[in-house]
Design a protein around this motif. Structure first.
Motif, PDB file in Angstrom:
ATOM      1  N   PRO A 109       0.805  -1.232   0.000  1.00 38.26           N
ATOM      2  CA  PRO A 109       0.000   0.000   0.000  1.00 38.26           C
ATOM      3  C   PRO A 109       0.835   1.278   0.000  1.00 38.26           C
ATOM      4  O   PRO A 109       1.896   1.337   0.619  1.00 38.26           O
ATOM      5  CB  PRO A 109      -0.819  -0.120   1.292  1.00 38.26           C
ATOM      6  N   TYR A 110       0.335   2.250  -0.752  1.00 37.06           N
ATOM      7  CA  TYR A 110       0.925   3.584  -0.839  1.00 37.06           C
ATOM      8  C   TYR A 110       2.378   3.535  -1.325  1.00 37.06           C
ATOM      9  O   TYR A 110       3.203   4.346  -0.922  1.00 37.06           O
ATOM     10  CB  TYR A 110       0.814   4.298   0.514  1.00 37.06           C
ATOM     11  N   MET A 111       2.665   2.577  -2.211  1.00 33.90           N
ATOM     12  CA  MET A 111       4.016   2.452  -2.750  1.00 33.90           C
ATOM     13  C   MET A 111       4.238   3.439  -3.896  1.00 33.90           C
ATOM     14  O   MET A 111       5.302   4.046  -4.013  1.00 33.90           O
ATOM     15  CB  MET A 111       4.243   1.021  -3.236  1.00 33.90           C
ATOM     16  N   PHE A 112       3.242   3.604  -4.763  1.00 40.75           N
ATOM     17  CA  PHE A 112       3.379   4.483  -5.934  1.00 40.75           C
ATOM     18  C   PHE A 112       2.570   5.757  -5.725  1.00 40.75           C
ATOM     19  O   PHE A 112       1.372   5.692  -5.442  1.00 40.75           O
ATOM     20  CB  PHE A 112       2.883   3.771  -7.194  1.00 40.75           C
ATOM     21  N   GLU A 113       3.199   6.896  -5.908  1.00 40.05           N
ATOM     22  CA  GLU A 113       2.482   8.157  -5.709  1.00 40.05           C
ATOM     23  C   GLU A 113       1.730   8.614  -6.952  1.00 40.05           C
ATOM     24  O   GLU A 113       0.887   9.499  -6.876  1.00 40.05           O
ATOM     25  CB  GLU A 113       3.447   9.256  -5.259  1.00 40.05           C
ATOM     26  N   SER A 114       2.030   8.000  -8.099  1.00 42.11           N
ATOM     27  CA  SER A 114       1.339   8.368  -9.334  1.00 42.11           C
ATOM     28  C   SER A 114       1.473   7.227 -10.330  1.00 42.11           C
ATOM     29  O   SER A 114       2.383   6.392 -10.213  1.00 42.11           O
ATOM     30  CB  SER A 114       1.942   9.641  -9.942  1.00 42.11           C
ATOM     31  N   PRO A 115       0.590   7.178 -11.332  1.00 44.41           N
ATOM     32  CA  PRO A 115       0.729   6.138 -12.354  1.00 44.41           C
ATOM     33  C   PRO A 115       2.021   6.271 -13.148  1.00 44.41           C
ATOM     34  O   PRO A 115       2.584   5.269 -13.588  1.00 44.41           O
ATOM     35  CB  PRO A 115      -0.509   6.343 -13.243  1.00 44.41           C
ATOM     36  N   GLU A 125      14.211  -1.543 -15.305  1.00 41.79           N
ATOM     37  CA  GLU A 125      14.975  -2.713 -14.902  1.00 41.79           C
ATOM     38  C   GLU A 125      14.209  -3.592 -13.916  1.00 41.79           C
ATOM     39  O   GLU A 125      14.285  -4.823 -13.979  1.00 41.79           O
ATOM     40  CB  GLU A 125      16.308  -2.277 -14.288  1.00 41.79           C
ATOM     41  N   PHE A 126      13.462  -2.965 -12.997  1.00 35.07           N
ATOM     42  CA  PHE A 126      12.724  -3.766 -12.025  1.00 35.07           C
ATOM     43  C   PHE A 126      11.689  -4.645 -12.731  1.00 35.07           C
ATOM     44  O   PHE A 126      11.582  -5.846 -12.451  1.00 35.07           O
ATOM     45  CB  PHE A 126      12.028  -2.877 -10.996  1.00 35.07           C
ATOM     46  N   GLY A 127      10.905  -4.049 -13.623  1.00 32.32           N
ATOM     47  CA  GLY A 127       9.893  -4.814 -14.337  1.00 32.32           C
ATOM     48  C   GLY A 127      10.484  -5.939 -15.157  1.00 32.32           C
ATOM     49  O   GLY A 127       9.919  -7.050 -15.217  1.00 32.32           O
ATOM     50  N   GLU A 128      11.624  -5.695 -15.796  1.00 34.10           N
ATOM     51  CA  GLU A 128      12.290  -6.738 -16.579  1.00 34.10           C
ATOM     52  C   GLU A 128      12.763  -7.872 -15.678  1.00 34.10           C
ATOM     53  O   GLU A 128      12.617  -9.054 -16.018  1.00 34.10           O
ATOM     54  CB  GLU A 128      13.476  -6.139 -17.341  1.00 34.10           C
ATOM     55  N   ALA A 129      13.324  -7.516 -14.524  1.00 34.69           N
ATOM     56  CA  ALA A 129      13.830  -8.526 -13.596  1.00 34.69           C
ATOM     57  C   ALA A 129      12.680  -9.353 -13.018  1.00 34.69           C
ATOM     58  O   ALA A 129      12.784 -10.580 -12.883  1.00 34.69           O
ATOM     59  CB  ALA A 129      14.615  -7.860 -12.473  1.00 34.69           C
ATOM     60  N   LEU A 130      11.570  -8.690 -12.680  1.00 35.43           N
ATOM     61  CA  LEU A 130      10.419  -9.409 -12.133  1.00 35.43           C
ATOM     62  C   LEU A 130       9.843 -10.351 -13.183  1.00 35.43           C
ATOM     63  O   LEU A 130       9.476 -11.493 -12.862  1.00 35.43           O
ATOM     64  CB  LEU A 130       9.353  -8.416 -11.673  1.00 35.43           C
ATOM     65  N   ALA A 131       9.763  -9.896 -14.424  1.00 33.06           N
ATOM     66  CA  ALA A 131       9.242 -10.738 -15.503  1.00 33.06           C
ATOM     67  C   ALA A 131      10.107 -11.990 -15.674  1.00 33.06           C
ATOM     68  O   ALA A 131       9.590 -13.100 -15.854  1.00 33.06           O
ATOM     69  CB  ALA A 131       9.185  -9.950 -16.802  1.00 33.06           C
ATOM     70  N   GLN A 132      11.425 -11.827 -15.627  1.00 29.00           N
ATOM     71  CA  GLN A 132      12.331 -12.969 -15.764  1.00 29.00           C
ATOM     72  C   GLN A 132      12.177 -13.928 -14.594  1.00 29.00           C
ATOM     73  O   GLN A 132      12.151 -15.151 -14.770  1.00 29.00           O
ATOM     74  CB  GLN A 132      13.776 -12.472 -15.857  1.00 29.00           C
ATOM     75  N   HIS A 133      12.063 -13.376 -13.396  1.00 30.30           N
ATOM     76  CA  HIS A 133      11.886 -14.203 -12.202  1.00 30.30           C
ATOM     77  C   HIS A 133      10.591 -15.014 -12.294  1.00 30.30           C
ATOM     78  O   HIS A 133      10.582 -16.227 -12.012  1.00 30.30           O
ATOM     79  CB  HIS A 133      11.858 -13.314 -10.954  1.00 30.30           C
ATOM     80  N   CYS A 134       9.499 -14.358 -12.685  1.00 30.34           N
ATOM     81  CA  CYS A 134       8.213 -15.050 -12.778  1.00 30.34           C
ATOM     82  C   CYS A 134       8.209 -16.075 -13.913  1.00 30.34           C
ATOM     83  O   CYS A 134       7.545 -17.118 -13.804  1.00 30.34           O
ATOM     84  CB  CYS A 134       7.083 -14.041 -12.967  1.00 30.34           C
ATOM     85  N   GLY A 320       9.864 -15.167   2.290  1.00 30.10           N
ATOM     86  CA  GLY A 320      11.029 -15.940   2.709  1.00 30.10           C
ATOM     87  C   GLY A 320      12.282 -15.515   1.960  1.00 30.10           C
ATOM     88  O   GLY A 320      12.718 -14.361   2.039  1.00 30.10           O
ATOM     89  N   ASP A 321      12.861 -16.443   1.187  1.00 27.86           N
ATOM     90  CA  ASP A 321      14.098 -16.160   0.455  1.00 27.86           C
ATOM     91  C   ASP A 321      13.912 -15.082  -0.615  1.00 27.86           C
ATOM     92  O   ASP A 321      14.901 -14.513  -1.097  1.00 27.86           O
ATOM     93  CB  ASP A 321      14.620 -17.443  -0.207  1.00 27.86           C
ATOM     94  N   ASP A 322      12.673 -14.831  -1.018  1.00 29.55           N
ATOM     95  CA  ASP A 322      12.405 -13.821  -2.047  1.00 29.55           C
ATOM     96  C   ASP A 322      12.067 -12.450  -1.450  1.00 29.55           C
ATOM     97  O   ASP A 322      11.616 -11.551  -2.162  1.00 29.55           O
ATOM     98  CB  ASP A 322      11.246 -14.269  -2.944  1.00 29.55           C
ATOM     99  N   ALA A 323      12.271 -12.296  -0.141  1.00 27.52           N
ATOM    100  CA  ALA A 323      11.918 -11.032   0.524  1.00 27.52           C
ATOM    101  C   ALA A 323      12.704  -9.846  -0.017  1.00 27.52           C
ATOM    102  O   ALA A 323      12.281  -8.692   0.135  1.00 27.52           O
ATOM    103  CB  ALA A 323      12.135 -11.157   2.028  1.00 27.52           C
ATOM    104  N   ALA A 324      13.833 -10.105  -0.667  1.00 23.04           N
ATOM    105  CA  ALA A 324      14.641  -9.021  -1.228  1.00 23.04           C
ATOM    106  C   ALA A 324      13.878  -8.238  -2.291  1.00 23.04           C
ATOM    107  O   ALA A 324      14.241  -7.086  -2.592  1.00 23.04           O
ATOM    108  CB  ALA A 324      15.927  -9.578  -1.829  1.00 23.04           C
ATOM    109  N   TRP A 325      12.807  -8.829  -2.829  1.00 22.27           N
ATOM    110  CA  TRP A 325      12.016  -8.105  -3.834  1.00 22.27           C
ATOM    111  C   TRP A 325      11.348  -6.877  -3.242  1.00 22.27           C
ATOM    112  O   TRP A 325      11.075  -5.903  -3.959  1.00 22.27           O
ATOM    113  CB  TRP A 325      10.981  -9.032  -4.471  1.00 22.27           C
ATOM    114  N   GLN A 330      11.327  -0.946  -3.517  1.00 25.04           N
ATOM    115  CA  GLN A 330      11.466   0.341  -2.828  1.00 25.04           C
ATOM    116  C   GLN A 330      12.574   1.179  -3.474  1.00 25.04           C
ATOM    117  O   GLN A 330      12.427   2.394  -3.643  1.00 25.04           O
ATOM    118  CB  GLN A 330      11.753   0.116  -1.350  1.00 25.04           C
ATOM    119  N   GLU A 331      13.672   0.546  -3.845  1.00 26.65           N
ATOM    120  CA  GLU A 331      14.771   1.261  -4.496  1.00 26.65           C
ATOM    121  C   GLU A 331      14.355   1.772  -5.871  1.00 26.65           C
ATOM    122  O   GLU A 331      14.682   2.907  -6.254  1.00 26.65           O
ATOM    123  CB  GLU A 331      15.983   0.331  -4.620  1.00 26.65           C
TER     124      GLU A 331
END
Length: 340
Positions: A109-115, A125-134, A320-325, A330-331
């Protein structure tokens, strides 16, 4: 084996190869499922699916058959169909975190202040990394990110300006632990209720309020059952346009390139339609008598300070081990916010 038997076996093999070659030469049909209405002018997934179909069919010999409005089942069922290859392409939102838990960080919650911030994070880079992980977790490739939109609280009791105004109110939430923890953190009582039962629950007072994007609230006439809306934007909902990776890898390089481009454009089209329906819906609900309040920055900060910690704590334990996401998101948000 006699000569006749050998000849028949050879002819049988040749015939099978010939049939297979003809089958491979035939244009393939791609089944595309989603749960939204088909109307591209008001449906984010409907618009995304339609433009994906048009681009793919215009630039390849592939055919895209659309299955809108949950005609193939709910999101959980469609995701399983995509994994099994029965419906190679699907567009889903909340169900994604059930098969790829790391995707759940997007619902903090309240992570993004705007679209705009959300788009930069997901398209970077985050979206690309998440897509690869999934992809590695599920066998489903993300072709594009769409938008379900920011979710807001409505209720029939009184105006909500601060977390203190949430106390004592019962809110319908999805049966997802993250949403339960969020509403608890804000001091209200979360009540998981099926979507189909929500109008009755609001009408009979089983719950005082609910939370959804503006377009969803207006298009489903929930504003007729609620007097107040607070534009707190507590969660930014993301749509995932997915394709079975095994199916994708069987396509030609040219077809793959078209599908990847079509997926990116489809995601952007979904975002555009969602922004349109949000603006249109917000104007309409006010014209029809709903009182809408937009919290001040300091009020939003109070919501964030109460809601984020319990949700992040729950997420870290759940991942668990994926908590680094959590930290990676946040970064990425901090960097995107600084760029605005």
């Amino acid at each position: 084996m006699t000569f006749r038997a050998a000849k028949l076996a050879f002819l049988g093999t040749a015939l099978a190869v010939g049939i297979a070659s003809v089958a491979q030469a035939q244009p393939q049909t791609i089944r595309f499922g989603h749960v939204d209405p088909d109307n591209w002018q008001s449906s984010k997934k409907g618009a995304a699916a339609r433009i994906f179909k048009n681009i793919v069919e215009a630039e390849t010999d592939l055919t895209v058959e659309l299955f809108p409005a949950g005609s193939l089942g709910d999101e959980d069922e469609m995701i399983q169909q995509a994994i099994d290859g029965m419906t190679p392409v699907v567009m889903v939102s909340g169900a994604m975190s059930k098969i790829c838990p790391a995707a759940g960080v997007l619902d903090i919650p309240y992570m993004f202040e705007s679209p705009v911030v959300a788009w930069e994070v997901l398209d970077g880079e985050f979206g690309e990394a998440l897509a690869q992980h999934c992809l590695e977790q599920t066998g489903l490739r993300t072709l594009g990110y769409g938008e379900t939109g920011f979710r807001h609280f409505t209720n029939s009791d009184h105006e909500i300006r601060t977390p203190e105004d949430m106390e004592g109110l019962k809110f319908r939430v999805q049966d997802i632990p993250l949403y339960v923890e969020m509403v608890k953190g804000l001091g209200a009582e979360p009540t998981p209720i099926a979507w189909s039962e929500l109008p009755t629950a609001l009408s009979t007072g089983v719950v005082d309020g609910q939370e959804n994007p503006v377009g969803t609230i207006y298009n489903n006439n929930l504003h007729e059952l609620q007097d107040y809306m607070t534009l707190d934007g507590h969660v930014y909902g993301t749509d995932f346009l997915l394709i079975n990776d095994q199916f994708f890898n069987q396509l030609s390089e040219q077809e793959q390139q078209v599908l990847e481009r079509a997926g990116e454009i489809a995601g952007n089209m979904g975002r555009a339609i969602q922004q349109f329906t949000t603006a249109e819906g917000l104007k309409a609900v006010q014209e029809e008598g709903m009182q809408v309040y937009r919290p001040k920055p300091e009020e939003l900060a109070a919501f964030r300070e109460q809601a984020q910690p319990p949700v992040i704590e729950w997420l870290r334990d759940d991942l668990g081990d994926d908590a680094a996401w959590v930290d990676r998101l946040q970064e990425a948000v901090a960097a995107a916010t600084a760029d605005e």
